[in-house]
Scaffold this active site. Structure first.
Site, PDB file in Angstrom:
ATOM      1  N   CYS A 183       2.134  16.237   1.623  1.00 36.46           N
ATOM      2  CA  CYS A 183       0.847  16.904   1.261  1.00 36.46           C
ATOM      3  C   CYS A 183      -0.341  15.800   1.369  1.00 36.46           C
ATOM      4  O   CYS A 183      -1.392  16.493   1.441  1.00 36.46           O
ATOM      5  CB  CYS A 183       0.911  17.549   0.125  1.00 36.46           C
ATOM      6  N   ARG A 217      -0.512  12.876   3.382  1.00 40.12           N
ATOM      7  CA  ARG A 217      -0.647  12.223   4.430  1.00 40.12           C
ATOM      8  C   ARG A 217       0.362  12.465   5.684  1.00 40.12           C
ATOM      9  O   ARG A 217       1.438  13.361   5.332  1.00 40.12           O
ATOM     10  CB  ARG A 217      -0.015  10.698   4.014  1.00 40.12           C
ATOM     11  N   PRO A 226       6.906   7.573  -7.658  1.00 40.56           N
ATOM     12  CA  PRO A 226       8.279   7.302  -6.986  1.00 40.56           C
ATOM     13  C   PRO A 226       8.789   8.118  -5.900  1.00 40.56           C
ATOM     14  O   PRO A 226       9.728   7.866  -5.287  1.00 40.56           O
ATOM     15  CB  PRO A 226       9.260   7.249  -8.362  1.00 40.56           C
TER      16      PRO A 226
END
Length: 418
Positions: A50, A52, A115
């Site tokens: 969402c 890149r 993460p």
């Protein structure tokens, strides 16, 4: 061979453009096939989230390489080239390696150090391996990036502190309660923030969760995922006494939990303490609740101070992480250059062995025909020497003619001359 990373992200492009450049899972194989069909592309990985969309490529250098790849991306998504060009970044070789390592480590994320991106990068790499990668250097770059991301997590505090409201709320609960496995948590709302809170709580072994929402249908999918009980907002008054922790995030214009409601719950609980975390704007819990004994109320602003402190800690850790990335990228490029030298060495050795075998075969044939052994060996030695020094001699002569002392010294050094 050149390594490239090109794309757009949340820093360079608005969501209105990012959503037009995404690659859906259903069309990813087709996109990779189309990308690899480009004559200059040896191997490719597509990372599409969402925040890149990026292409990681191993390519053959050619004129107008950047233009050709931008044109492919625009043609594939039916975009205007100028719209994309203004938001596109382009990294090559060492910069491409560093960029991927930063992305995988969470250093380029909207939420610093988050993460989830590592899993997304690993999935993109796995998807590309289904017949699409075709480039060992690119594969090695991704494998190295995974180990760098692990090293960053292990050796720095980049992921140690909460920097999202949802995670901060859970962190606060864990600081106050010794063990979350024995508490009952009431979650009010069923939006994205509460979803994240519920998942964090489940990861920390919360056994009893109640989700209160205006519509049961919206809450049902979440309750199925985390194993919670569903109630309506109108049931909160009766069930509040069961909750040790209340975390609320709705879009209600008026408070849902009032002072009187909490007073009744505390009385039923015989004044056992309650933690209330209100992360809604406007607030879901009346501020007066914070004045009650044994009711510990925290607002989104209170959490923001935790987040700001933790973000500063992450930013300090990010400096350490950037040093790791810089070092690892440099080492990877040194390895890659060594691979290029290894190929040259193999070619040179193969060429020399071919000359040796050719001349040895001729010498053996001459010996078998009864020729003079001493003369044949001298001829072999003379021809072998001349054939092996022919190319270096031409290079030395050319460097001398060009007046290129630097090249001449390099050649002398490579030939072991004093």
């Amino acid at each position: 061979m050149t390594l490239l990373a090109l794309g757009i992200n949340h820093k360079t492009a608005p969501v209105s453009l990012r959503e037009r450049v995404t690659f859906s899972p259903d069309t990813l194989d087709q996109a990779l096939d189309s990308l690899l069909a480009q004559p200059m592309v040896q191997g490719g990985v597509v990372l599409s989230t969402c925040n890149r969309t990026e292409l990681y490529l191993s390519v053959e250098e050619q004129d107008n390489l950047q233009e050709a790849l931008i044109r492919w991306l625009c043609d594939y998504h039916n975009l205007n080239e100028d719209d994309l060009r203004n938001s596109l970044y382009w990294h090559q070789d060492n910069d491409a390696v560093s960029h991927l390592m930063r992305v995988a480590s969470g250093l380029d994320s909207l939420v610093l150090g988050e993460p989830q991106i590592l899993g997304q990068v690993k999935k993109a790499f796995a998807d590309s391996q289904k017949g699409h990668l075709n480039a060992s250097a690119l594969e090695r770059m991704f494998q190295k990036s995974f180990s760098v991301a692990k090293r960053v997590r292990t050796e720095t505090d980049i992921g140690a502190s909460a920097v999202s409201v949802a995670f901060a709320a859970c962190t606060l609960a864990r600081q106050i309660f010794e063990s979350l496995s024995t508490v009952t948590v009431l979650l009010v709302g069923a939006g994205e923030t509460i979803e994240l809170v519920a998942r964090h709580l489940r990861e920390h072994k919360v056994q009893k969760m109640i989700i209160a929402n205006r519509t049961r249908e919206r809450a049902q999918a979440l309750t199925d995922e985390v194993g919670a009980e569903v109630i309506s907002l109108s049931d909160i008054d009766a069930r509040l006494q069961d909750a040790d922790i209340i975390i609320s995030s709705t879009a209600s214009p008026l408070p849902i939990i009032g002072k009187g409601m909490v007073e009744r719950a505390l009385k039923s609980r015989r004044n056992q303490p309650m933690l209330l975390v209100d992360i809604a704007v406007p607030r879901d819990v009346e501020p007066e609740v914070g004045k009650l004994a044994n009711a510990y109320l925290y607002s989104v602003d209170d959490l923001q101070s935790i987040i700001s402190h933790n973000l500063a800690q992450r930013q300090a850790a990010a400096v350490e992480a950037e040093t790791i990335v810089e070092q690892e990228a440099s080492e990877f490029m040194a390895w890659l250059r060594a691979q290029g030298a290894s190929e040259t060495i193999r070619e040179y050795r193969s060429q020399s062995e071919q000359i040796r075998d050719e001349l040895t075969t001729k010498a053996l044939s001459a010996l078998q025909q009864g020729g003079d052994a001493q003369a044949i060996l001298q001829d072999l030695a003379w021809k072998l020497t001349n054939r092996l020094i022919h190319a270096p001699t031409k290079s030395l002569q050319q460097a001398a003619r060009d007046g290129d002392d630097e090249r001449l010294n390099i050649l002398r050094d490579s030939l072991g001359l004093e």
